[in-house]
Design a protein around this motif. Sequence first.
Motif, PDB file in Angstrom:
ATOM      1  N   THR A  93      27.824  36.794 -25.744  1.00 29.21           N
ATOM      2  CA  THR A  93      29.264  36.948 -25.958  1.00 29.21           C
ATOM      3  C   THR A  93      29.893  35.579 -26.061  1.00 29.21           C
ATOM      4  O   THR A  93      29.618  34.694 -25.242  1.00 29.21           O
ATOM      5  CB  THR A  93      29.904  37.699 -24.784  1.00 29.21           C
ATOM      6  N   ALA A  94      30.710  35.408 -27.108  1.00 34.83           N
ATOM      7  CA  ALA A  94      31.518  34.194 -27.275  1.00 34.83           C
ATOM      8  C   ALA A  94      32.946  34.660 -27.484  1.00 34.83           C
ATOM      9  O   ALA A  94      33.174  35.837 -27.791  1.00 34.83           O
ATOM     10  CB  ALA A  94      31.026  33.417 -28.486  1.00 34.83           C
ATOM     11  N   PRO A  95      33.921  33.741 -27.295  1.00 34.94           N
ATOM     12  CA  PRO A  95      35.313  34.193 -27.484  1.00 34.94           C
ATOM     13  C   PRO A  95      35.519  34.785 -28.865  1.00 34.94           C
ATOM     14  O   PRO A  95      35.399  34.099 -29.869  1.00 34.94           O
ATOM     15  CB  PRO A  95      36.122  32.908 -27.294  1.00 34.94           C
ATOM     16  N   GLY A  96      35.771  36.094 -28.909  1.00 45.06           N
ATOM     17  CA  GLY A  96      36.044  36.790 -30.175  1.00 45.06           C
ATOM     18  C   GLY A  96      34.782  37.214 -30.909  1.00 45.06           C
ATOM     19  O   GLY A  96      34.879  37.861 -31.955  1.00 45.06           O
ATOM     20  N   GLN A  97      33.595  36.890 -30.382  1.00 47.17           N
ATOM     21  CA  GLN A  97      32.363  37.220 -31.089  1.00 47.17           C
ATOM     22  C   GLN A  97      31.351  37.795 -30.099  1.00 47.17           C
ATOM     23  O   GLN A  97      31.405  37.513 -28.890  1.00 47.17           O
ATOM     24  CB  GLN A  97      31.773  35.961 -31.733  1.00 47.17           C
ATOM     25  N   LYS A  98      30.469  38.655 -30.661  1.00 48.73           N
ATOM     26  CA  LYS A  98      29.430  39.221 -29.795  1.00 48.73           C
ATOM     27  C   LYS A  98      28.197  39.506 -30.665  1.00 48.73           C
ATOM     28  O   LYS A  98      28.332  40.024 -31.770  1.00 48.73           O
ATOM     29  CB  LYS A  98      29.928  40.528 -29.165  1.00 48.73           C
ATOM     30  N   LEU A  99      27.047  39.112 -30.100  1.00 46.84           N
ATOM     31  CA  LEU A  99      25.786  39.376 -30.812  1.00 46.84           C
ATOM     32  C   LEU A  99      24.885  40.100 -29.822  1.00 46.84           C
ATOM     33  O   LEU A  99      24.667  39.624 -28.712  1.00 46.84           O
ATOM     34  CB  LEU A  99      25.135  38.045 -31.251  1.00 46.84           C
ATOM     35  N   SER A 100      24.369  41.252 -30.249  1.00 46.82           N
ATOM     36  CA  SER A 100      23.579  42.018 -29.291  1.00 46.82           C
ATOM     37  C   SER A 100      22.513  42.831 -29.969  1.00 46.82           C
ATOM     38  O   SER A 100      22.573  43.092 -31.173  1.00 46.82           O
ATOM     39  CB  SER A 100      24.510  42.963 -28.496  1.00 46.82           C
ATOM     40  N   TRP A 101      21.556  43.188 -29.189  1.00 44.65           N
ATOM     41  CA  TRP A 101      20.564  44.193 -29.599  1.00 44.65           C
ATOM     42  C   TRP A 101      20.356  45.090 -28.399  1.00 44.65           C
ATOM     43  O   TRP A 101      20.226  44.633 -27.266  1.00 44.65           O
ATOM     44  CB  TRP A 101      19.240  43.527 -29.980  1.00 44.65           C
ATOM     45  N   SER A 102      20.367  46.338 -28.647  1.00 50.34           N
ATOM     46  CA  SER A 102      20.216  47.279 -27.536  1.00 50.34           C
ATOM     47  C   SER A 102      19.567  48.557 -28.003  1.00 50.34           C
ATOM     48  O   SER A 102      19.367  48.748 -29.212  1.00 50.34           O
ATOM     49  CB  SER A 102      21.583  47.591 -26.920  1.00 50.34           C
ATOM     50  N   ILE A 103      19.259  49.375 -27.067  1.00 46.99           N
ATOM     51  CA  ILE A 103      18.661  50.677 -27.412  1.00 46.99           C
ATOM     52  C   ILE A 103      19.757  51.756 -27.492  1.00 46.99           C
ATOM     53  O   ILE A 103      19.486  52.958 -27.370  1.00 46.99           O
ATOM     54  CB  ILE A 103      17.591  51.064 -26.372  1.00 46.99           C
ATOM     55  N   SER A 104      21.013  51.315 -27.706  1.00 49.18           N
ATOM     56  CA  SER A 104      22.136  52.264 -27.747  1.00 49.18           C
ATOM     57  C   SER A 104      21.972  53.316 -28.822  1.00 49.18           C
ATOM     58  O   SER A 104      22.292  54.489 -28.626  1.00 49.18           O
ATOM     59  CB  SER A 104      23.455  51.528 -27.976  1.00 49.18           C
ATOM     60  N   SER A 105      21.479  52.918 -29.987  1.00 51.80           N
ATOM     61  CA  SER A 105      21.346  53.892 -31.080  1.00 51.80           C
ATOM     62  C   SER A 105      20.377  54.993 -30.685  1.00 51.80           C
ATOM     63  O   SER A 105      20.630  56.174 -30.935  1.00 51.80           O
ATOM     64  CB  SER A 105      20.872  53.168 -32.356  1.00 51.80           C
ATOM     65  N   TYR A 106      19.279  54.544 -30.021  1.00 51.35           N
ATOM     66  CA  TYR A 106      18.322  55.559 -29.550  1.00 51.35           C
ATOM     67  C   TYR A 106      18.982  56.476 -28.510  1.00 51.35           C
ATOM     68  O   TYR A 106      18.858  57.691 -28.527  1.00 51.35           O
ATOM     69  CB  TYR A 106      17.097  54.886 -28.912  1.00 51.35           C
ATOM     70  N   LEU A 107      19.682  55.769 -27.636  1.00 47.19           N
ATOM     71  CA  LEU A 107      20.335  56.548 -26.572  1.00 47.19           C
ATOM     72  C   LEU A 107      21.429  57.458 -27.118  1.00 47.19           C
ATOM     73  O   LEU A 107      21.645  58.563 -26.624  1.00 47.19           O
ATOM     74  CB  LEU A 107      20.941  55.601 -25.523  1.00 47.19           C
ATOM     75  N   ASP A 108      22.138  56.998 -28.161  1.00 48.38           N
ATOM     76  CA  ASP A 108      23.199  57.846 -28.752  1.00 48.38           C
ATOM     77  C   ASP A 108      22.635  59.148 -29.295  1.00 48.38           C
ATOM     78  O   ASP A 108      23.178  60.237 -29.068  1.00 48.38           O
ATOM     79  CB  ASP A 108      23.929  57.082 -29.852  1.00 48.38           C
ATOM     80  N   SER A 109      21.517  59.038 -30.020  1.00 54.37           N
ATOM     81  CA  SER A 109      20.910  60.255 -30.573  1.00 54.37           C
ATOM     82  C   SER A 109      20.425  61.167 -29.433  1.00 54.37           C
ATOM     83  O   SER A 109      20.611  62.381 -29.459  1.00 54.37           O
ATOM     84  CB  SER A 109      19.778  59.907 -31.536  1.00 54.37           C
ATOM     85  N   PHE A 110      19.872  60.495 -28.414  1.00 55.83           N
ATOM     86  CA  PHE A 110      19.421  61.275 -27.259  1.00 55.83           C
ATOM     87  C   PHE A 110      20.613  61.954 -26.548  1.00 55.83           C
ATOM     88  O   PHE A 110      20.558  63.119 -26.153  1.00 55.83           O
ATOM     89  CB  PHE A 110      18.693  60.329 -26.299  1.00 55.83           C
ATOM     90  N   ASP A 111      21.698  61.149 -26.488  1.00 56.76           N
ATOM     91  CA  ASP A 111      22.911  61.669 -25.861  1.00 56.76           C
ATOM     92  C   ASP A 111      23.425  62.905 -26.584  1.00 56.76           C
ATOM     93  O   ASP A 111      23.821  63.911 -25.958  1.00 56.76           O
ATOM     94  CB  ASP A 111      23.972  60.571 -25.897  1.00 56.76           C
ATOM     95  N   GLN A 112      23.376  62.843 -27.922  1.00 56.67           N
ATOM     96  CA  GLN A 112      23.834  63.999 -28.703  1.00 56.67           C
ATOM     97  C   GLN A 112      22.975  65.224 -28.420  1.00 56.67           C
ATOM     98  O   GLN A 112      23.475  66.345 -28.274  1.00 56.67           O
ATOM     99  CB  GLN A 112      23.821  63.647 -30.193  1.00 56.67           C
ATOM    100  N   SER A 113      21.684  64.985 -28.343  1.00 60.64           N
ATOM    101  CA  SER A 113      20.778  66.108 -28.073  1.00 60.64           C
ATOM    102  C   SER A 113      21.079  66.718 -26.711  1.00 60.64           C
ATOM    103  O   SER A 113      21.170  67.935 -26.550  1.00 60.64           O
ATOM    104  CB  SER A 113      19.326  65.622 -28.097  1.00 60.64           C
TER     105      SER A 113
END
Lengths: 235, 266
Positions: free
Chosen positions: B224-244
């Motif tokens: 995280t930088a002021p006004g910027q953010k660079l990330s990689w996470s398993i959120s997309s996997y978790l989102d699909s799992f969350d939907q299920s």
Amino acid sequence: MNLTSDQLIFWQHGFLKLNQTIVTTWAMMLVMALGATLLTRRLVTEGKISRWQGALEIIITTLEAQIKDVGLAEPRRYLAFLGTLFLFVATCALCIIIPGYKPPTESLSTTAALALCVFIAVPLYGIREQGVGGYLKTYTQPTIIMLPFNIISELSRTLALAVRLFGNMMSGVMIVGILLTITPFLFPIVMTALGLLTGMVQAYIFTILAGVYIAAATLVPKPQSVPVPSPKAAS
Amino acid sequence: MLIDWFTVIAQMVNFLILVWLLKHFLYKPILNAIDTREKGIASKLADAEAKVASAQKQQADFEAKNKSFDEQRDAMKAKAEADAKTEHDRIIDAAQKQADGLRASEAAALKDDQAHQAAAIRRMAQDQVFAITRKTLTDLASVTLEERIGEVFTRRLGEMNAKDKYEMGAALKSSPEASPLRSAFTLPDEQKTAIQNALNETFSAVIRVRYETDANAVSGIELTAPGQKLSWSISSYLDSFDQSVAAMVTQETKPEPAAAPAAEAK
């Protein structure tokens, strides 16, 4: 057989005498006065009245009603005179059931005395109601020509009153006496009962006639009114 | 001679005496008694008439009062019925509102529960994913998950387009203090060194980074930088799992279908 009880004299001193008629009348007076005193001693004005009081009231009110029916508007003024006439004659007639009794009304002297009382009472009541002039004027009604006839009528009716009562009372007693000598048992009793009825009727007739005479004398002639046509009717 | 004039006069006197006697001892008392009784009866009749009139008046008053009372009673009854209806409506309305409120709060609580449940599942799934991935990578490729995530993050840095790279670099460079680099787990020193080198190389400057670990907030790695953010996470996997999971929970909470109409018809 004595025709009248006047002839049985108990005591005499010159003109004065005491005959059976007077003695019987005194006895009758005593009985009636004592009876009246006893009967009116315990009069009640409220609640239940005694039978004697009821009977007396019926007699008095009937007398009052009869006097009123004759034409005397105020019967209480005449009740003492006319009522006593009736009660005396009726009591005299009623007592014929007593053996040896001779009613005073069988004597022409008594009936004449009663008739004379009526004869005197009529003008007295007439004068009291109409005044002397008004009463004397009735003798000239409807015209002066009728004056002698009215006087004769006045005298003759008094005579008729006396003789009628005497004749009827005496005849009854005479018939009973005669029949008693012929058929001493049943028939005289029937005739006595008839005599009672006759006596009552005579008492009634005598009283009513006296009332009628008094009513005729006291009748004040009404002034004749001449009808006046009303203005509306005239127009 | 049938008429004895002395007797006549004596009888006249006797008769007049008798008139006087009877007048005083018979007629007067009797007539007085009759008059007194008649007056008494008249008085009693007048009294009775007055009582009848009074009774009739009282009856009329009583009837009037009865009528008035009936009218008042009817009016009060009507008012009471109206009040009762108003109160009934008010109570029913309040009960309905209360029921609606309870329903809404129950629904909110259910929704909250679902959210909490979903978050917990998500958290648990994330942990499981990490654990499985870590194990798989270790067993099959002799590579730790942390290494792999660091590599992926390093590769992402390299694959950034020019514009993003510029903006991110400017933000990192202009930051007065070290930019936070948060990860779900503690990065090994080798990874830290690799990431630092990659950052320095990518943005052509010494980028100061402060390493933080936050397993709950971050499901991967995040700079995280002021006004910027660079990330990689398993959120997309978790989102699909969350939907299920959400679909599954929704199906479970659906009410049971009503009995068949045909069965009811029987």
